[in-house]
Design an enzyme around this catalytic site. Sequence first.
Site, PDB file in Angstrom:
ATOM      1  N   ILE A 150       0.838  -1.205   0.000  1.00  0.00           N
ATOM      2  CA  ILE A 150       0.000   0.000   0.000  1.00  0.00           C
ATOM      3  C   ILE A 150       0.876   1.259   0.000  1.00  0.00           C
ATOM      4  CG2 ILE A 150      -1.757   1.299   1.276  1.00  0.00           C
ATOM      5  CD1 ILE A 150      -2.764  -1.485   2.313  1.00  0.00           C
ATOM      6  N   ASP A 169      11.148   2.836   6.665  1.00  0.00           N
ATOM      7  CA  ASP A 169      10.850   1.397   6.602  1.00  0.00           C
ATOM      8  C   ASP A 169      12.174   0.658   6.705  1.00  0.00           C
ATOM      9  OD1 ASP A 169      10.292  -1.249   5.913  1.00  0.00           O
ATOM     10  OD2 ASP A 169       8.638  -0.681   4.592  1.00  0.00           O
ATOM     11  N   CYS A 228      -4.431   4.522   7.788  1.00  0.00           N
ATOM     12  CA  CYS A 228      -5.349   3.588   7.109  1.00  0.00           C
ATOM     13  C   CYS A 228      -4.831   2.175   7.314  1.00  0.00           C
ATOM     14  CB  CYS A 228      -5.395   3.867   5.611  1.00  0.00           C
ATOM     15  SG  CYS A 228      -6.213   5.368   5.196  1.00  0.00           S
ATOM     16  N   ARG A 230      -3.758   0.028  10.789  1.00  0.00           N
ATOM     17  CA  ARG A 230      -4.455  -0.683  11.867  1.00  0.00           C
ATOM     18  C   ARG A 230      -4.532   0.224  13.079  1.00  0.00           C
ATOM     19  NH1 ARG A 230      -6.629  -3.471   8.964  1.00  0.00           N
ATOM     20  NH2 ARG A 230      -6.373  -5.675   8.513  1.00  0.00           N
ATOM     21  N   ASP A 254      -8.922   5.802   9.460  1.00  0.00           N
ATOM     22  CA  ASP A 254      -9.895   4.816   8.976  1.00  0.00           C
ATOM     23  C   ASP A 254      -9.979   3.637   9.940  1.00  0.00           C
ATOM     24  OD1 ASP A 254     -11.649   3.722   6.898  1.00  0.00           O
ATOM     25  OD2 ASP A 254     -10.084   2.213   6.634  1.00  0.00           O
ATOM     26  N   GLU A 259     -12.994  -1.121  17.491  1.00  0.00           N
ATOM     27  CA  GLU A 259     -13.968  -0.901  16.417  1.00  0.00           C
ATOM     28  C   GLU A 259     -15.214  -1.707  16.713  1.00  0.00           C
ATOM     29  OE1 GLU A 259     -12.147  -1.587  12.603  1.00  0.00           O
ATOM     30  OE2 GLU A 259     -10.489  -0.243  13.027  1.00  0.00           O
ATOM     31  N   HIS A 277     -13.485   2.272   8.831  1.00  0.00           N
ATOM     32  CA  HIS A 277     -12.713   1.129   8.308  1.00  0.00           C
ATOM     33  C   HIS A 277     -13.217   0.702   6.920  1.00  0.00           C
ATOM     34  CE1 HIS A 277      -9.989  -2.377   9.708  1.00  0.00           C
ATOM     35  NE2 HIS A 277      -9.890  -2.207   8.407  1.00  0.00           N
TER      36      HIS A 277
END
Length: 523
Positions: A150, A169, A228, A230, A254, A259, A277
Site C-alpha cells: 500500500i 521502513d 489507514c 491498523r 480509517d 472498532e 474502516h
Amino acid sequence: MPKVLIADKINEKGIEVLEDVAEVVNNPTITPEELLETINEYEGIIVRSRTKVTREVIENAENLKIIARAGVGVDNIDVNAATEKGIMVVNAPQSTSITVAEHAMGLMLSLSRKIAIADASVKAGKWEKSKFMGMELRNKTLGVIGMGRIGSQVVKRSKAFEMDVIVYDPYITEETAKSLGVEITTLEDLIERADVMTIHVPLTPETKGLISKEQLLKMKDNAIILNCARGGIINEADLYEVLKERPELKAGLDVYENEPLEDSPLTTLDNVVLTPHIAASTKEAQRDAAIIVAKEVKHVIQNETPTNVLNMPLVDSETFQKLKPYFHLSEKLGQILVQTTTPNISEMNIIYGGNVSGRAKEPLTRELLKAFLNPILTEPVNSVNAKSVAQQRGIEITEGETDNTKHDALMKIDIKYDDKKMTITGIIENNTPKVISIDDYSLNMIPEGKMGIIKYIDLPGTIGTIGKILGDYKINIAEMQVGRESEGGEAVMVLKVDQELSENAIKDLENTEDIIEVKAVTL
Ligand code: NAD
C-alpha cells in the site's frame, strides 16, 4: 471434476475462473451445520468473512486442499488447524492495495482542503469561505511509514501531486527505495520534516504505539497524519490530546483501537476526518480478491503452486524452477533417512551450502521432512504441515549454512535417533542428486532404485561374504561402493541391486560376523 464450495458471496468473475476446472457449488448462505456436514465433499472452499472455517470444520474436511479468503484478514479461519491438517490457506492481500492507497489520498485531500468540514458547513446552511483556507500538496513533503504494497502505491500517487517523498521502513532495500525515487530516513527525521505523514505498517509489538504523544508533539505546524493501516499504531488518547491542544494539526483515520468506534472524543474535533474502516471497500477490490483467490484455488486443484499461501513459505516460480533438483535431493535424503533409522528422531540438523541458502532453505527442509515423515505417519504430511507435524513429534530442527563447500549445492543432515546418530550428505552435480557421504564414509552415488546400505568391519573376505550371501538369494549387485574409516576399521557399503534385499537375506547378512547393520532402501 473436483468440487469447490463458494461459501460467501463473491464477485462472479471469480466464479467464472473456476467453472471449467471444477464443479462449483455456490452457496453463499450455507449454515455452519450444513458446512460441517458437507465439507468432506470439497477440495477447495472460498469464503469472505461471514463463514467461519473452524477446527471442527477442518477436522471433517478429508478432501480439502485449500481454504481461500477472498480478502485479507483470516480471523474467521483456524489457520493452525489447517496447517496441522496440511491444508493451504490463501488470501488476496494485493487486491486492496490500490483501493487503500486511494483512500489515503482521499483523506489527505479532504484534510488539506478541509473538504469534509466545509461540506458539513454548507449542509448546515452556512457560507464560511474564509474559514476553509487550504494547503496545496505540491512541493510538500510526504512521509510514508511502511513502504510495502500500500505504501508504495501511495508513493506513486503522491508523485502525480508533485510531492517529495521520504520513507521510514527499516526492512526495505536501497534499490527498492531508488526504484521508487524516494529518500529513506529515520522515524524521528520523518516526523520532523513531513507535511503529511501516512502509516502503512502492520500492527506488531514493534509498531503498537509507534506514534504517541512524544512523536505527535514533534510534528510540523499544519501537518497532517493519516492512519489507514491498523488501530493502535497511533496512541488514540495521545492523538486526541495533541489535536485538541494544536488545532492546526490534522488527522485522518480509517482504523481505531476499538472498532466500531464508540464515544470517542475524536468525533468532537474539527481537525479530524474519520471513516469507518472502509479504506479497502471498493467493488474493484472485491472483484480482484475474488479473481485472485479463485486463481489460487484453480492452481491447487490442478496441482500447481499458488502464490499467497499464509501457512507455507513459498518461493517465486523462477526460483522454484531453479530449486527443482534440490527438492529432488531433499526428498531422496529424507527417504534414505527414514528407511535406515527409526522414527524416534529427537534432533535433526540440516546444513545447506553452495547456492542453496537464504530463503531456499525453508521449502527444502519441508520437502525433506515430508519425505521422512510420510511413510511413518497415517495422516498425510505435505509441505504445509511438515514442520508442525515434526515439531509435534518432538523433533528439534535446526538449519544452518556453510560456505565451506566446493559443490554448487550441498545438504548435510545430522540426526539423533534412539541413542544413535547418522549423517548423510548430498550434492547436486549436473542437475543430478548424489549422496557423497554417509556418516564419515565418502561415497559418490546417485540415490535411486533398490539399494542396500551395509555397515561392516573392513577385514579381508567380508565383501566376498556379502556377495556370496546375496548370490544365494539370487540378488544381483548392479553397483557397489565402499567407504571406510581406516584399514580394519568400520566401513560402509552402498549397493544398488536388481532385486530387493529380502528379510531373510538381511537376517543372514546380519548374522554374519563382522557385519554390523544392514538396511534395505527403495527409492
Ligand atoms: P505490506 O506487508 O505489503 O507492507 C508493510 C510494510 O511495513 C513493509 O514494507 C514492512 O517492511 C514495513 N514495516 C514492518 N514493520 C515496520 C516497522 N516497525 N517500521 C517501519 N516499517 C515497517 O502490507 P500492506 O499490504 O501494504 O498493508 C499495510 C497496512 O495496511 C497493514 O497494517 C494492513 O493490515 C493495513 N490494511 C488496512 C486496510 C483497511 O481497510 N484500512 C486494508 C488493507 C490493509
